[in-house]
Write a protein that holds these residues in place. Structure first.
Motif, short mmCIF file in Angstrom:
data_model
loop_
_atom_site.label_atom_id
_atom_site.label_comp_id
_atom_site.label_asym_id
_atom_site.label_seq_id
_atom_site.Cartn_x
_atom_site.Cartn_y
_atom_site.Cartn_z
N PRO A 231 -12.55 -10.75 -15.82
CA PRO A 231 -13.19 -9.37 -16.07
C PRO A 231 -13.48 -8.68 -14.67
N VAL A 232 -14.15 -9.24 -13.75
CA VAL A 232 -14.30 -8.36 -12.36
C VAL A 232 -13.12 -8.05 -11.82
N LEU A 233 -11.74 -8.70 -11.79
CA LEU A 233 -10.58 -8.32 -11.31
C LEU A 233 -10.25 -7.06 -11.91
N ILE A 234 -10.33 -7.09 -13.25
CA ILE A 234 -9.96 -5.86 -14.02
C ILE A 234 -10.69 -4.79 -13.56
N ALA A 241 -7.72 2.02 -8.73
CA ALA A 241 -6.75 2.67 -9.22
C ALA A 241 -7.22 4.31 -9.28
N PHE A 242 -8.82 4.31 -9.47
CA PHE A 242 -9.45 5.60 -9.73
C PHE A 242 -9.50 6.25 -8.30
N THR A 243 -9.85 5.29 -7.54
CA THR A 243 -10.16 5.68 -6.21
C THR A 243 -9.02 6.28 -5.52
N PHE A 244 -7.69 5.90 -5.52
CA PHE A 244 -6.46 6.51 -5.23
C PHE A 244 -5.65 7.49 -5.94
N TRP A 251 -11.52 7.41 -0.13
CA TRP A 251 -10.82 6.21 -0.49
C TRP A 251 -10.99 4.96 0.74
N GLN A 252 -11.32 5.69 1.76
CA GLN A 252 -11.67 5.06 3.07
C GLN A 252 -12.99 4.51 2.93
#
Length: 304
Positions: A231-234, A241-244, A251-252
């Motif tokens: 769960p935490v890895l997902i 993914a949302f960040t980039f 993102w930094q």
């Protein structure tokens, strides 16, 4: 309040991978048991003992042999004091963020540029004052104040929901002082990496760096307790993914907070019990020195 089951008949509210539920919090699957009564216990109920962990009931009663000695004070998995309200620091942090957000809204109505005075900014010219502003100009406080600063309802809403979800379990597992250090260092780590890698006149703000630090710490804690990591890895992959992929996201700050949070948490939950306080202080000091070094290098680049 749920009544604990008997030591002979522990509750078996099975969760992830068939793990039993904590006997005080049946909805929380755990792989850890009290070394005295062998009932399942979650991080909030873990009390550090000379060997393994005990539940609060056994600490209180001395395992059925009368009251426990005064020296056997309840401790969290990281050695912090067990408190009646494991959400206090989380509530304070949430309140500070909301209070500063309201101050930002009020300043915008009055025409005062509060955001421009407190956001993370490397080095730029403020046209309203015709002078250099930013961290490289000596405004070091921006590295911290930016962590509590938001401008949009969606921004603060998402970050505060994340804080309320991730904060209490970590605060309960680490203790108040260690949790506070984790949050602040994660926020500073995010600001430092933004300062190092972003354009010098690019402002940034938000608690996202600190939130990513809590996410990294959650992953470390779950690994330490042998919980199901999926769960935490997902959640971590989705957030990265949302960040980039989403525009206008620093993102930094996210990456910096994530790395610092995971590093600090690793030092806290894996420290040997006999030198725990020393290792915890050393881990925080090393991370803080690394942050200072990053800020110093970037300042030399901008002013040298």
């Amino acid at each position: 309040m749920d009544q604990p089951g008997s030591p002979q008949e522990p509750q078996h509210a099975h969760g992830h991978d068939g793990l039993p539920g904590c006997h005080r919090h049946p909805d929380r699957p755990t792989g850890i048991r009290c070394t005295r009564c062998e009932r399942p216990i979650c991080p909030e109920c873990m009390v550090s003992a000379s060997v393994g962990f005990q539940c609060p009931d056994c600490v209180r009663t001395g395992g059925g042999a009368g009251p426990a000695p005064r020296a056997s004070a309840p401790r969290t998995i990281a050695g912090g004091a067990v408190t009646a309200d494991p959400r206090l620091i989380t509530k304070i942090l949430l309140g500070l963020n909301v209070a500063l957000f309201l101050a930002v809204l009020a300043s915008e109505q009055s025409g005062f540029d509060l955001v421009g005075r407190l956001d993370m900014l490397g080095l730029a010219v403020d046209p309203s004052r015709y002078q250099w502003v930013g961290v490289a100009h000596g405004e070091w406080y921006r590295l911290l104040t930016a962590v509590f600063l938001h401008q949009q309802f969606a921004h603060i809403g998402f970050n505060m929901l994340s804080l309320w979800w991730l904060g209490p379990p970590l605060e309960a597992a680490l203790g108040r002082l260690r949790f506070t250090a984790l949050y602040l260092l994660s926020g500073l780590g995010g600001s430092a990496l933004s300062y190092l890698l972003e354009a010098q006149n690019q402002p940034s703000l938000g608690a996202s760096g600190a939130i990513f630090g809590l996410l990294g710490a959650t992953a470390v804690l779950m690994r330490r307790l042998r919980y199901d990591m999926r769960p935490v890895l997902i959640l971590l992959v989705l957030n990265l993914a949302f960040t980039f992929l989403w525009p206008n996201i620093a993102w930094q700050a996210h990456v910096g907070g994530l790395v610092v949070g995971a590093a600090v948490a690793f030092g806290m939950v894996h420290a040997p019990r006999e030198r725990r306080a020393l290792v915890h202080a050393g881990a925080c000091a090393v991370v803080l020195l690394a942050i200072v070094a990053v800020v110093w290098v970037r300042t030399l680049q901008l002013t040298g």
